[in-house]
Design a protein around this motif. Structure first.
Motif, mmCIF file in Angstrom:
data_model
loop_
_atom_site.group_PDB
_atom_site.id
_atom_site.type_symbol
_atom_site.label_atom_id
_atom_site.label_comp_id
_atom_site.label_asym_id
_atom_site.label_seq_id
_atom_site.Cartn_x
_atom_site.Cartn_y
_atom_site.Cartn_z
ATOM 1 N N VAL A 256 2.516 -9.392 -6.948
ATOM 2 C CA VAL A 256 1.915 -9.600 -5.258
ATOM 3 C C VAL A 256 0.260 -9.143 -5.357
ATOM 4 O O VAL A 256 -0.494 -9.272 -4.021
ATOM 5 N N HIS A 257 -0.614 -9.589 -6.540
ATOM 6 C CA HIS A 257 -1.835 -9.227 -6.157
ATOM 7 C C HIS A 257 -2.419 -10.952 -6.029
ATOM 8 O O HIS A 257 -2.737 -11.311 -7.208
ATOM 9 N N ALA A 258 -1.952 -11.903 -4.992
ATOM 10 C CA ALA A 258 -2.216 -12.641 -4.479
ATOM 11 C C ALA A 258 -2.730 -13.029 -3.439
ATOM 12 O O ALA A 258 -2.389 -12.250 -2.437
ATOM 13 N N ASN A 259 -3.497 -13.891 -2.840
ATOM 14 C CA ASN A 259 -3.910 -14.322 -1.110
ATOM 15 C C ASN A 259 -2.594 -14.594 -0.660
ATOM 16 O O ASN A 259 -2.313 -13.474 0.186
ATOM 17 N N ILE A 260 -1.595 -15.176 -1.210
ATOM 18 C CA ILE A 260 0.193 -15.684 -0.694
ATOM 19 C C ILE A 260 1.284 -14.969 -1.569
ATOM 20 O O ILE A 260 1.843 -15.271 -2.335
ATOM 21 N N VAL A 261 1.699 -13.901 -0.989
ATOM 22 C CA VAL A 261 2.986 -13.916 -1.441
ATOM 23 C C VAL A 261 4.225 -14.416 -0.848
ATOM 24 O O VAL A 261 4.566 -13.265 -0.046
ATOM 25 N N LEU A 262 5.477 -14.468 -1.634
ATOM 26 C CA LEU A 262 6.251 -15.307 -1.772
ATOM 27 C C LEU A 262 7.663 -14.528 -1.876
ATOM 28 O O LEU A 262 8.109 -14.541 -3.373
ATOM 29 N N THR B 70 -11.550 -23.605 2.575
ATOM 30 C CA THR B 70 -11.294 -22.777 1.883
ATOM 31 C C THR B 70 -11.112 -21.187 1.952
ATOM 32 O O THR B 70 -10.904 -21.555 3.071
ATOM 33 N N LEU B 71 -10.967 -20.183 1.488
ATOM 34 C CA LEU B 71 -11.156 -19.218 1.537
ATOM 35 C C LEU B 71 -12.303 -18.649 2.733
ATOM 36 O O LEU B 71 -11.423 -17.537 3.893
ATOM 37 N N GLU B 72 -13.080 -19.138 2.512
ATOM 38 C CA GLU B 72 -14.505 -19.008 3.729
ATOM 39 C C GLU B 72 -13.765 -19.112 3.910
ATOM 40 O O GLU B 72 -13.852 -18.931 5.680
ATOM 41 N N ASP B 73 -13.445 -20.994 4.840
ATOM 42 C CA ASP B 73 -12.947 -21.185 5.967
ATOM 43 C C ASP B 73 -12.259 -20.308 6.678
ATOM 44 O O ASP B 73 -11.457 -19.953 8.271
ATOM 45 N N VAL B 74 -10.633 -19.828 5.566
ATOM 46 C CA VAL B 74 -9.741 -19.004 6.164
ATOM 47 C C VAL B 74 -10.151 -17.329 6.910
ATOM 48 O O VAL B 74 -9.829 -17.586 7.619
ATOM 49 N N MET C 20 2.094 -4.270 1.912
ATOM 50 C CA MET C 20 1.999 -4.655 3.260
ATOM 51 C C MET C 20 1.581 -4.255 4.149
ATOM 52 O O MET C 20 0.008 -4.217 5.180
ATOM 53 N N GLN C 21 0.922 -2.660 3.814
ATOM 54 C CA GLN C 21 0.469 -1.959 5.292
ATOM 55 C C GLN C 21 -1.632 -1.415 4.702
ATOM 56 O O GLN C 21 -1.494 -1.662 5.383
ATOM 57 N N GLU C 22 -1.532 -1.422 3.648
ATOM 58 C CA GLU C 22 -2.398 -0.784 2.910
ATOM 59 C C GLU C 22 -3.615 -1.216 2.849
ATOM 60 O O GLU C 22 -4.498 -1.562 2.316
ATOM 61 N N ARG C 23 -2.757 -2.508 1.767
ATOM 62 C CA ARG C 23 -3.674 -3.530 1.266
ATOM 63 C C ARG C 23 -4.085 -4.230 0.073
ATOM 64 O O ARG C 23 -5.453 -3.407 -0.437
ATOM 65 N N GLN C 24 -3.697 -2.033 -0.645
ATOM 66 C CA GLN C 24 -3.642 -1.849 -1.811
ATOM 67 C C GLN C 24 -2.151 -1.965 -2.865
ATOM 68 O O GLN C 24 -1.136 -1.609 -2.023
ATOM 69 N N THR C 25 -2.583 -1.056 -4.426
ATOM 70 C CA THR C 25 -1.687 -1.171 -5.461
ATOM 71 C C THR C 25 -1.659 0.183 -5.374
ATOM 72 O O THR C 25 -3.163 0.103 -5.901
ATOM 73 N N GLN D 138 -3.931 4.906 -10.125
ATOM 74 C CA GLN D 138 -5.825 4.339 -10.045
ATOM 75 C C GLN D 138 -5.543 2.941 -8.485
ATOM 76 O O GLN D 138 -4.244 2.355 -8.398
ATOM 77 N N VAL D 139 -6.239 2.876 -7.441
ATOM 78 C CA VAL D 139 -6.051 2.346 -6.647
ATOM 79 C C VAL D 139 -6.571 0.565 -6.496
ATOM 80 O O VAL D 139 -7.375 0.843 -7.536
ATOM 81 N N HIS D 140 -5.567 0.004 -6.651
ATOM 82 C CA HIS D 140 -6.008 -1.466 -6.800
ATOM 83 C C HIS D 140 -6.263 -2.058 -5.336
ATOM 84 O O HIS D 140 -5.049 -2.470 -4.987
ATOM 85 N N ARG D 141 -8.067 -2.839 -4.754
ATOM 86 C CA ARG D 141 -7.269 -3.751 -3.982
ATOM 87 C C ARG D 141 -6.881 -4.682 -4.156
ATOM 88 O O ARG D 141 -6.699 -5.172 -4.861
ATOM 89 N N LEU D 142 -6.118 -4.968 -2.899
ATOM 90 C CA LEU D 142 -5.227 -6.600 -3.140
ATOM 91 C C LEU D 142 -6.338 -7.939 -2.940
ATOM 92 O O LEU D 142 -6.956 -7.371 -1.639
ATOM 93 N N PRO D 143 -6.772 -8.799 -2.784
ATOM 94 C CA PRO D 143 -7.295 -9.727 -2.606
ATOM 95 C C PRO D 143 -7.519 -9.771 -1.066
ATOM 96 O O PRO D 143 -6.247 -9.466 0.284
ATOM 97 N N GLU D 144 -8.342 -10.545 0.120
ATOM 98 C CA GLU D 144 -8.331 -10.904 0.580
ATOM 99 C C GLU D 144 -8.955 -12.226 1.080
ATOM 100 O O GLU D 144 -9.971 -13.336 0.822
ATOM 101 N N PRO D 145 -7.876 -13.456 1.771
ATOM 102 C CA PRO D 145 -7.191 -12.879 2.810
ATOM 103 C C PRO D 145 -5.387 -12.532 1.845
ATOM 104 O O PRO D 145 -5.531 -12.514 0.731
ATOM 105 N N PHE D 146 -4.335 -11.659 2.670
ATOM 106 C CA PHE D 146 -3.401 -11.196 2.229
ATOM 107 C C PHE D 146 -2.683 -11.607 3.054
ATOM 108 O O PHE D 146 -2.472 -11.289 4.093
ATOM 109 N N LEU D 147 -1.622 -12.624 2.686
ATOM 110 C CA LEU D 147 0.251 -12.750 3.732
ATOM 111 C C LEU D 147 0.856 -11.930 2.933
ATOM 112 O O LEU D 147 0.887 -12.993 1.824
#
Length: 339
Positions: free
Chosen positions: A116-122, A221-225, A141-146, A151-160
């Motif tokens: 789940v620690h990816a920018n786009i998760v199918l 790029t992700l910066e463009d996103v 999905m809601q908090e953008r973390q696991t 320990q709390v681990h933030r998900l990458p941004e953007p995350f979808l």
């Protein structure tokens, strides 16, 4: 801490050069997407709206309609990390979010982050996973973390999150809770391609377009996103459009007063305020995709099915009479005056 100058910049109208740059990036991503995915224009728009807003997407269709190909192509075109998780009844929460692994050499635990620690998760066939596993996705999905081992681990941004479900198979599946359905900004239902589009798929297969390991060239790029997301937030939404959006959500909760009684009695529960939030963000993204820096009522109307079909809960009578939720949504849209 953001300053007043930062806040003013974040709320500033889009400049002409920003709008032009956004259109350029969107056109490049669209070209790369269409180079691999045949047809499916609405799916492309749905995925891009999700990407521009950070809103998760639920896709429903029979197998073989390019859902996985579309998700992977989108990730490749913006140089995003991509994970595909095949949901099964024995899938555990730790298989998704990650776990701690004991290292006997130094008697310590190390954290292994899950897919789940990816920018786009199918999440393929999400309704095949158990309720316990589905609930593990709510925090992501809601908090953008696991949370792993306290320990709390933030998900990458953007995350979808792009989740799929198969409507024709029910054995070994679990019904998605309404609370989780509401976390999806959009729900799109895909249809079969036309004969011409299906023939084009075969031609591209002959040319090796879908050969293993053949990826599309990056178009952004992700910066463009991130820049596109910032631009979408600053698309102008007139107060009249806001009232229109709120009116649509309100009518879903008081349908008996506004639409045909036969249809109104099918509704058990209307849409939550998340529907209004989804309409607002998605309409801004749709306007940007159309090359505008302002929202028009047609942007909202074009999203009505995708925003409301999974938020309006119909009773058993609707199922018995085979009344699709889209019929109810159309009646609601017709009942609210367009600004």
């Amino acid at each position: 801490m953001p300053t007043s100058a930062d806040t003013a910049a974040a709320n500033a109208p889009l400049a002409a050069d920003e709008l032009a740059r956004s259109a350029e990036v969107i056109a490049a991503v669209t070209a790369q997407f269409e180079a691999k995915v045949v047809g499916q224009e609405r799916l492309r728009e749905t995925l891009l709206v999700g990407l521009l807003t950070g809103g998760h997407v639920l896709l429903e269709s029979v197998p073989g309609l390019a859902k996985t190909t579309a998700a992977a192509t989108l990730a490749e075109s913006v140089q995003a990390s991509f994970s595909r998780i095949q949901c099964t009844p024995d899938l555990l929460p730790s298989d998704i979010v990650g776990t701690q692994v004991y290292d006997a050499r130094d008697a310590s635990f190390t954290t292994q982050l899950g897919p789940v620690h990816a920018n786009i998760v199918l999440l393929d066939e999400i309704n095949r996973s158990s309720a316990k596993t589905q609930s593990a996705m709510l925090e992501a999905m809601q908090e953008r973390q696991t949370s792993i081992g306290g320990q709390v681990h933030r998900l990458p941004e953007p995350f979808l999150v792009l989740a799929t479900q198969n409507p024709i198979e029910h054995e070994g599946t679990y019904r998605l809770p309404e609370a989780q359905m509401d976390r999806f900004m959009l729900k799109d239902v895909l249809d079969y391609p036309s004969p011409e589009q299906e023939a084009e798929v075969l031609h591209r297969m002959d040319r090796g377009v879908y050969a293993p390991g053949r990826a599309v060239a990056p178009a952004a790029t992700l910066e463009d996103v991130r820049a596109l997301r910032d631009a979408a937030r600053r698309v102008y939404l007139d107060p009249a459009i806001t009232r229109y959006i709120v009116g649509l959500a309100y009518v879903t909760r008081h349908a008996e007063t506004y639409i045909e009684p036969r249809l109104a009695r099918f509704i058990e529960f209307g849409a939550s305020p998340r529907a209004s939030i989804a309409f607002s963000a998605a309409a801004r993204a749709a306007a940007l995709l159309a090359g505008r820096d302002y929202v028009v009522p047609e942007d909202v109307k074009s999203l009505a099915h995708r925003v409301l079909r999974h938020r309006i809960i119909l009773g058993f009578e609707a199922v018995a009479e085979q009344v699709p939720v889209e019929t109810v949504v159309d009646a609601i849209v017709a009942a609210v005056q367009t600004p």
